[in-house]
Design a protein around this motif. Structure first.
Motif, mmCIF file in Angstrom:
data_model
loop_
_atom_site.group_PDB
_atom_site.id
_atom_site.type_symbol
_atom_site.label_atom_id
_atom_site.label_comp_id
_atom_site.label_asym_id
_atom_site.label_seq_id
_atom_site.Cartn_x
_atom_site.Cartn_y
_atom_site.Cartn_z
ATOM 1 N N SER A 115 1.152 0.486 -5.972
ATOM 2 C CA SER A 115 0.407 -0.077 -4.858
ATOM 3 C C SER A 115 -0.596 -1.106 -5.369
ATOM 4 O O SER A 115 -0.991 -1.091 -6.542
ATOM 5 C CB SER A 115 -0.334 1.035 -4.119
ATOM 6 N N GLN B 182 -7.281 -8.736 -7.575
ATOM 7 C CA GLN B 182 -6.736 -7.557 -8.245
ATOM 8 C C GLN B 182 -6.818 -7.728 -9.758
ATOM 9 O O GLN B 182 -6.557 -8.797 -10.290
ATOM 10 C CB GLN B 182 -5.291 -7.340 -7.791
ATOM 11 N N ARG C 195 0.858 -1.191 0.000
ATOM 12 C CA ARG C 195 0.000 0.000 0.000
ATOM 13 C C ARG C 195 0.892 1.238 0.000
ATOM 14 O O ARG C 195 1.892 1.287 0.706
ATOM 15 C CB ARG C 195 -0.927 0.022 1.217
ATOM 16 N N ALA D 123 -10.911 -3.687 -4.405
ATOM 17 C CA ALA D 123 -11.450 -4.467 -3.288
ATOM 18 C C ALA D 123 -12.792 -3.936 -2.802
ATOM 19 O O ALA D 123 -13.512 -4.642 -2.073
ATOM 20 C CB ALA D 123 -10.447 -4.482 -2.137
ATOM 21 N N HIS E 66 -5.517 -6.256 8.223
ATOM 22 C CA HIS E 66 -5.918 -6.970 7.012
ATOM 23 C C HIS E 66 -5.681 -8.469 7.151
ATOM 24 O O HIS E 66 -6.527 -9.281 6.757
ATOM 25 C CB HIS E 66 -5.147 -6.416 5.812
ATOM 26 N N TRP F 78 -6.325 -1.232 -4.290
ATOM 27 C CA TRP F 78 -7.266 -1.347 -3.172
ATOM 28 C C TRP F 78 -8.660 -0.851 -3.542
ATOM 29 O O TRP F 78 -9.654 -1.278 -2.933
ATOM 30 C CB TRP F 78 -6.719 -0.583 -1.961
#
Length: 623
Positions: A483, A474, A156, A489, A176, A486
């Motif tokens: 990164s 992903q 990240r 998600a 996570h 995200w």
């Protein structure tokens, strides 16, 4: 008075100085620092740094036995930068310390090349005693191990596009990992590597955590924090080859000291790196001590050893240009001995450690004890399962019936070693596409296929490993400069994939039948229905049984009869087609009653509705 003792020289020359990191390198005290380096080909060695204005003549070391040089420099203190000036073969070579505990960032260097930094590793207070005392290694073979493989720099990014530091990543990573149900984090190599694009696999500083994310104490903080949250830490370890950067180990003292002198064996053709000469006593000291160092000083719970096959075979990727062993064979006898000795020493000192081998051939006994001729690892990556299973699920479902064996034959060797099932970083880079992109069909089918893949991964014998980003599907293959995606998600289908993976992980941890990776822990119910691309099998432990039924086509199969290991009511524990995971909610209303109707060689059976591209997990319930 010299610091090195006769015992040091004896064990060094024998290749059995397993704590050489306590003697070599830079070790400060209240008044100065002891420096010790291995440079047998040198005519003179001196240490220069911030403490002597980088004057190569100011602090000369004394030659000792075994090619070691030693000296004490008053005023040299923690945080001072330093290098060795080595005079050999009529040339002067500036080298970093092979045993340096820390190295500076190249961009910040005001002197030519990288510099080592004097570091006191005792300057950190650990608070993970409870975790360290309850760890299990070989005694925990039949325990859940689910590993989240992480490249720290690209997990990240901050808003500016920078990687999180060791300290910054600690809490969000732990959150996570807990949410997803993993038991361990495995970091791609964190030892110092100048080339970021090597992902850490081309190392110059084997004892130094990379500068990119903070100090050694910052890495200790991360590991300590994960331990306090009940999460184990595994580090990727690379003993087979090293970077060619001139400030590192290559041609260290004007000779091929760490690498092979034989030009046919010196370089690795796949990676352009140097190959360690595993037969040299100093190299054995360096590598075995390094494995123990990370377990000792950084409290890591295990090591995943990279590219073991490249170490075992002298002809690995060499296409005829290689030198045989003393008996004319292709086996690297010195590398075999080094791996065996490393594992023996690890388990003597850290009996609770996890030692995993990335070994891609059929080399026998990788996870068998050394005293029976094995290499002594606890687990071996099941690369065959990974490749065959991914090849199978990458096929359009209409063609899967012609590739059925790729799905089923992995059980023919599933108990030959203690296996871990990896869906690793190597399978989502270099044009191989992400797991999501490997799946055929539209987005709904891709998501369903991923949930089905994960179902089989948790049903198949072997510990579990997933590379970051796979848990939520992903879109794009992994890019170390970017990164994780995200934002993906947060989309419904991808949130469902992660929820499914999390529920599988928690089911795995709560059902001993899924930990039992012995031969008696798995039994096929049906493996030959290639026409419908359906398989069914049992996982069991001490009378407790879970039944997995997997439908690898997008066809709803009603009234599909499955033989069961007994009568009674069977509960649908998990259904990957449930709407909460993004599925169509096709299923069996939670419970089904078996009938005294024979099927698949069993006296009882049930008729099920098999949801499309989905897995069912059943457990016998109360009448």
């Amino acid at each position: 008075m010299p610091r090195l003792t006769d015992d040091d020289f004896y064990f060094w020359n024998e290749g059995k100085h397993y704590t050489s990191y306590e003697r070599l390198g830079a070790h400060p005290d209240d008044s100065g620092t002891w420096f010790t380096v291995w440079a047998p080909n040198a005519h003179q060695v001196s240490v220069m740094g911030d403490f002597n204005d980088w004057d190569s003549a100011a602090s000369k070391l004394e030659r000792r036995k075994g090619g070691l040089w030693e000296g004490y420099v008053r005023g040299a203190a923690p945080e001072d930068r330093y290098k060795y000036r080595i005079q050999a073969n009529y040339e002067e070579l500036d080298r970093t310390d092979p045993y340096a505990f820390r190295m500076e960032a190249p961009a910040e260097n005001t002197y030519e090349g990288l510099s080592s930094i004097i570091t006191d590793l005792d300057d950190f207070t650990w608070s993970d005693d409870d975790w360290m005392e309850q760890r299990e290694g070989p005694s925990g073979l039949n325990k859940p191990v689910s590993i989240y493989e992480v490249h720290l720099g690209s997990w990240r990014h901050k808003e500016q596009g920078e990687s999180l530091s060791y300290r910054e990543i600690a809490e969000p990573l732990a959150d996570h990992v807990e949410e997803c149900g993993f038991t361990h984090v495995e970091f791609l190599p964190l030892a110092e590597h100048p080339y970021y694009g090597s992902w850490g696999y081309q190392i110059v500083g084997y004892y130094a955590p990379t500068f990119r994310y903070g100090s050694p104490q910052d890495l200790m903080y991360l590991i300590n924090y994960l331990h306090e949250r009940g999460i184990g830490v595994i580090m990727d370890w690379v003993p087979g080859h090293f970077a060619t950067d001139p400030q590192g180990l290559a041609f260290f003292d004007g000779s091929h000291l760490f690498e092979y002198e034989d030009p046919l064996m010196r370089s690795h053709p796949d990676w352009g790196t140097r190959v360690f000469d595993f037969g040299k006593a100093g190299v054995r000291n360096f590598l075995i001590s390094n494995a123990l160092f990370w377990l000792d000083r950084y409290h890591v719970d295990g090591l995943r050893v990279d590219a073991v096959a490249s170490m075992l075979y002298r002809d690995y990727s060499r296409e005829g240009e290689w030198s045989p062993n003393a008996y004319g064979g292709r086996e690297n006898l010195e590398a075999i001995e080094l791996l065996q000795d490393t594992n023996k020493r690890v388990y003597e000192q850290f009996p609770e450690a996890l030692m995993l081998a990335e070994e891609s051939t059929a080399w026998p006994g990788v996870s068998k004890p050394v005293d029976t001729g094995g290499l002594g690892f606890l687990y071996k990556w099941n690369m065959g399962w990974m490749h065959d299973t991914l090849d199978y699920v990458s096929n359009d479902p209409v063609h899967r019936q012609y590739h059925h064996g790729e799905l089923t034959w992995t059980l023919s060797w599933a108990f030959s070693e203690n296996y871990a099932l990896p869906l690793s970083h190597d399978e989502v880079v270099h044009g191989k596409k992400s797991l999501w992109s490997k799946m055929p069909g539209d987005d709904w089918q891709k998501a369903a296929n991923m949930r089905l893949l994960f179902t089989h991964m948790f049903g198949h014998p072997g510990k579990k490993l997933l590379f970051m980003g796979g848990e939520f599907g992903q879109y794009h293959e992994w890019d170390h400069d970017e990164s994780l995606e995200w934002h993906v998600a947060e989309k419904d289908l991808h949130r469902g994939i992660q929820a499914w993976f999390s529920d599988l992980n928690h089911l795995y941890q709560n059902h001993q039948a899924l930990w039992n990776d012995d031969n008696d822990g798995f039994e096929w119910i049906s493996y030959d229905d290639r026409a419908n691309s359906v398989v069914a099998y049992i996982r069991r432990y001490e009378g407790k049984e879970l039944v997995f039924i997997l439908n690898f086509t997008p066809v709803v199969r009603k009234n599909y009869r499955i033989g069961l290991p007994g009568g009674g009511v069977w509960t649908e524990l998990l259904n990957s087609d449930a709407s909460v995971y993004g599925g169509g909610n096709v299923g069996n209303q939670g419970t089904v009653h078996s009938e005294p109707v024979s099927a698949h060689g069993r006296t009882h059976s049930i008729e099920l509705t098999l949801p499309p591209l989905a897995g069912l997990i059943l457990e016998r319930g109360d009448e």
